[in-house]
Design a protein around this motif. Structure first.
Motif, PDB file in Angstrom:
ATOM      1  N   TRP A   1       0.810  -1.215   0.000  1.00  0.00           N
ATOM      2  CA  TRP A   1       0.000   0.000   0.000  1.00  0.00           C
ATOM      3  C   TRP A   1       0.848   1.273   0.000  1.00  0.00           C
ATOM      4  O   TRP A   1       0.478   2.271  -0.643  1.00  0.00           O
ATOM      5  N   SER A   2       1.958   1.247   0.665  1.00  0.00           N
ATOM      6  CA  SER A   2       2.840   2.419   0.612  1.00  0.00           C
ATOM      7  C   SER A   2       3.418   2.571  -0.794  1.00  0.00           C
ATOM      8  O   SER A   2       3.571   3.704  -1.293  1.00  0.00           O
ATOM      9  N   LYS A   3       3.723   1.440  -1.455  1.00  0.00           N
ATOM     10  CA  LYS A   3       4.229   1.509  -2.826  1.00  0.00           C
ATOM     11  C   LYS A   3       3.149   2.021  -3.777  1.00  0.00           C
ATOM     12  O   LYS A   3       3.431   2.846  -4.668  1.00  0.00           O
ATOM     13  N   LEU A   4       1.930   1.551  -3.602  1.00  0.00           N
ATOM     14  CA  LEU A   4       0.852   2.014  -4.471  1.00  0.00           C
ATOM     15  C   LEU A   4       0.597   3.505  -4.309  1.00  0.00           C
ATOM     16  O   LEU A   4       0.336   4.213  -5.290  1.00  0.00           O
ATOM     17  N   LEU A   5       0.672   3.977  -3.070  1.00  0.00           N
ATOM     18  CA  LEU A   5       0.378   5.390  -2.835  1.00  0.00           C
ATOM     19  C   LEU A   5       1.536   6.294  -3.272  1.00  0.00           C
ATOM     20  O   LEU A   5       1.404   7.519  -3.272  1.00  0.00           O
ATOM     21  N   GLU A   6       2.653   5.696  -3.665  1.00  0.00           N
ATOM     22  CA  GLU A   6       3.751   6.455  -4.260  1.00  0.00           C
ATOM     23  C   GLU A   6       3.642   6.501  -5.782  1.00  0.00           C
ATOM     24  O   GLU A   6       4.319   7.298  -6.437  1.00  0.00           O
ATOM     25  N   ASP A   7       2.785   5.640  -6.327  1.00  0.00           N
ATOM     26  CA  ASP A   7       2.706   5.479  -7.777  1.00  0.00           C
ATOM     27  C   ASP A   7       1.755   6.503  -8.394  1.00  0.00           C
ATOM     28  O   ASP A   7       0.616   6.673  -7.938  1.00  0.00           O
ATOM     29  N   GLU A   8       2.198   7.164  -9.444  1.00  0.00           N
ATOM     30  CA  GLU A   8       1.406   8.229 -10.052  1.00  0.00           C
ATOM     31  C   GLU A   8       0.122   7.705 -10.679  1.00  0.00           C
ATOM     32  O   GLU A   8      -0.924   8.368 -10.627  1.00  0.00           O
ATOM     33  N   THR A   9       0.166   6.533 -11.277  1.00  0.00           N
ATOM     34  CA  THR A   9      -1.038   5.954 -11.880  1.00  0.00           C
ATOM     35  C   THR A   9      -2.088   5.675 -10.820  1.00  0.00           C
ATOM     36  O   THR A   9      -3.272   6.018 -10.981  1.00  0.00           O
ATOM     37  N   PHE A  10      -1.661   5.049  -9.731  1.00  0.00           N
ATOM     38  CA  PHE A  10      -2.594   4.729  -8.657  1.00  0.00           C
ATOM     39  C   PHE A  10      -3.192   6.008  -8.073  1.00  0.00           C
ATOM     40  O   PHE A  10      -4.406   6.103  -7.852  1.00  0.00           O
ATOM     41  N   LYS A  11      -2.357   7.011  -7.843  1.00  0.00           N
ATOM     42  CA  LYS A  11      -2.836   8.257  -7.238  1.00  0.00           C
ATOM     43  C   LYS A  11      -3.839   8.972  -8.156  1.00  0.00           C
ATOM     44  O   LYS A  11      -4.851   9.499  -7.679  1.00  0.00           O
ATOM     45  N   GLN A  12      -3.556   8.994  -9.454  1.00  0.00           N
ATOM     46  CA  GLN A  12      -4.464   9.671 -10.377  1.00  0.00           C
ATOM     47  C   GLN A  12      -5.801   8.939 -10.460  1.00  0.00           C
ATOM     48  O   GLN A  12      -6.873   9.561 -10.443  1.00  0.00           O
ATOM     49  N   GLU A  13      -5.753   7.619 -10.523  1.00  0.00           N
ATOM     50  CA  GLU A  13      -6.991   6.834 -10.564  1.00  0.00           C
ATOM     51  C   GLU A  13      -7.767   6.980  -9.251  1.00  0.00           C
ATOM     52  O   GLU A  13      -9.001   7.035  -9.247  1.00  0.00           O
ATOM     53  N   LEU A  14      -7.059   7.060  -8.136  1.00  0.00           N
ATOM     54  CA  LEU A  14      -7.712   7.245  -6.836  1.00  0.00           C
ATOM     55  C   LEU A  14      -8.421   8.594  -6.784  1.00  0.00           C
ATOM     56  O   LEU A  14      -9.569   8.699  -6.309  1.00  0.00           O
TER      57      LEU A  14
END
Length: 483
Positions: A396-409
């Motif tokens: 989850w920390s890795k996902l929240l660092e990822d630009e794709t995940f953050k934009q989709e979120l």
């Protein structure tokens, strides 16, 4: 002598007067079929369950029982069941126990049954809030945490256990308000993934995994309740048979020690274990276990890869992104302290990708507990709790660092905020639940049974819950909006 004779005459006259008096009628709450209830529910529209067992209720396996369901004192359904206690920490800490039950026919065979319009199945749950009378505390004094969280998940389009509030009596003892709901299991009307059998040629799915404390296992069947009240060691007793371990620690580092160590060994906090939920461990072949282990490992390795500018991250080849986003949104909104690390379900359908969910168990969510501040992510649990046996995986920390995940979120959160996650809709779910419980007298009856010096102020608990959600939504708007 005269005084004694006079006293005797007076006593006989009094006795005669009493015997001639009309008998006083004692009102006993009864149903239309003559069932005598432990309490009087008045005209309550909340279903009332009367469960009578054939013996002492065990932890596992269950004991046969008969369940009658009443509404406004009228019998609406009767069913033979097999019932047992459920839970791990909650079972040991709470005086108000929760239950698993299966529906059976008169011969004891499993049979699918519908309750309250829910889809036919054989496995059900009766979830009560945690009450510890000795130490004078209660979790979820509102009684609605699970209902609110599951309802929100359903409204954003993700399956969660469906249910309703009931009141329960077992063997003549009133036990209070419970949440009657579906067990999370593979079924076309629940977790809708393809079946997987030992004979299946396509072993790419379906699997249900659970990041959780370890299950005691069938070898513990029939042990006395006293054993399960103190079997904390079993919670951390993982084996190669019932689970597999991530190759990586909670910071994403490759683990350099062997899995399946002694229960609560010093490095347990670094480990993430995946329990086999479906198929059961004993029903999985060696090839099937190897397949799902390798799939999780490939996903984790892809998540740890450095992103290449201008290219989609490789982890998207392995996961259903929206399921991860939705799992994050519901658990963070409801501040579920157990999320990601225990009571965490994952699924992989045949020829499909890894999906998060369904969500489960919010008894220390919302404003309950103090492990995580109200103005931080639950995924940052590891920053506040040192070396808990069950920590949040590095995912989850890795996902929240990822630009794709953050934009989709950001986009998904904004979309849901206009509808199911609007403050008015959330507050409406709370109000309708609370009004139902209060107007039917269920809150008063529940806490006449379970307050016992705890000092529950129900109105205050609801006010606190609403205030918490208002603040949490505002904080998440700001945090996600600035990503």
């Amino acid at each position: 002598m005269l005084r004694n004779k006079f006293s005797t005459i007076l006593f006989l006259l009094l006795l005669s007067f009493i015997s001639c008096k009309e008998p006083t009628e004692v009102l006993v709450p009864k149903s239309d079929d003559g069932q005598v209830f432990a309490i009087d529910m008045g005209d309550s529209e909340i279903p009332y369950l009367v469960i009578t067992t054939d013996g002492e209720i065990p932890y596992e396996p269950g004991v046969p029982a008969r369940m009658k369901i009443y509404q406004q004192k009228k019998l609406i359904q009767e069913q033979r069941i097999d019932i047992e206690y459920r839970g791990k920490t909650s079972f040991r800490l709470s005086d108000k126990k929760s239950f698993n039950f299966e529906t059976i026919d008169e011969s004891g065979e499993d049979v699918d049954v519908s309750f309250f319009g829910l889809a036919e199945e054989e496995d059900w749950r009766l979830i009560g809030h945690v009450v510890n009378l000795q130490e004078k505390y209660a979790w979820d004094r509102s009684l609605i945490f699970n209902h609110v969280a599951y309802r929100l998940s359903l409204e954003i389009g993700k399956y969660a256990s469906r249910g309703l509030f009931v009141e329960v009596e077992v063997n003549g003892e009133y036990l209070g308000v419970y949440y009657f709901c579906e067990k999370l299991k593979r079924d076309s009307e629940r977790i809708d993934i393809k079946s997987l059998k030992p004979s299946s040629e396509n072993i790419s799915g379906g699997y249900i995994l659970k990041i959780d404390k370890s299950d005691a296992g069938p070898e513990h069947d029939g042990k006395p309740l006293s054993y399960f009240m103190g079997n904390w060691e079993d919670d951390a007793r993982y084996t190669e048979f019932n689970s597999f371990r991530s190759d990586f620690g909670i910071s994403g580092q490759l683990l350099d020690f062997s899995p399946f160590g002694a229960s609560y060994h010093p490095m347990l906090f670094q480990e993430t274990y995946f329990n086999y939920e479906y198929p059961k461990a004993e029903d999985l072949t060696a090839d099937q276990k190897t397949f799902i282990q390798n799939y999780i490992n490939q996903f984790e390795q892809s998540l740890l890869e450095e992103p290449i500018p201008g290219q989609a991250p490789n982890y998207l080849e392995y996961i259903e992104l929206n399921s991860f986003l939705d799992y994050f949104i519901i658990n963070e909104l409801c501040r579920n302290v157990d999320a990601y690390r225990i009571s965490t379900f994952l699924t992989k359908d045949r020829d499909g990708k890894l999906a998060m969910g369904p969500v489960w168990d919010f008894n220390i969510g919302f404003d309950e507990g103090e492990r995580i501040p109200a103005n931080d992510w639950v995924i940052n649990y590891n920053n506040y709790v040192g070396e808990d046996p069950w920590m949040v995986p590095f995912w989850w920390s890795k996902l929240l660092e990822d630009e794709t995940f953050k934009q989709e979120l950001k986009e998904r959160w904004a979309f849901f905020r206009k509808g199911p996650l609007s403050e008015s809709n959330i507050q409406g779910i709370i109000d309708s639940s609370v009004n139902q419980l209060i107007q039917n007298g269920a809150i008063e009856r529940n806490y006449e049974k379970w307050d016992q010096g705890i000092g529950v102020n129900y109105e205050e608990s609801i006010s606190n819950l609403k205030s918490f959600l208002t603040d949490r939504i505002s904080w998440m708007d700001s945090e996600i909006g600035s990503m």
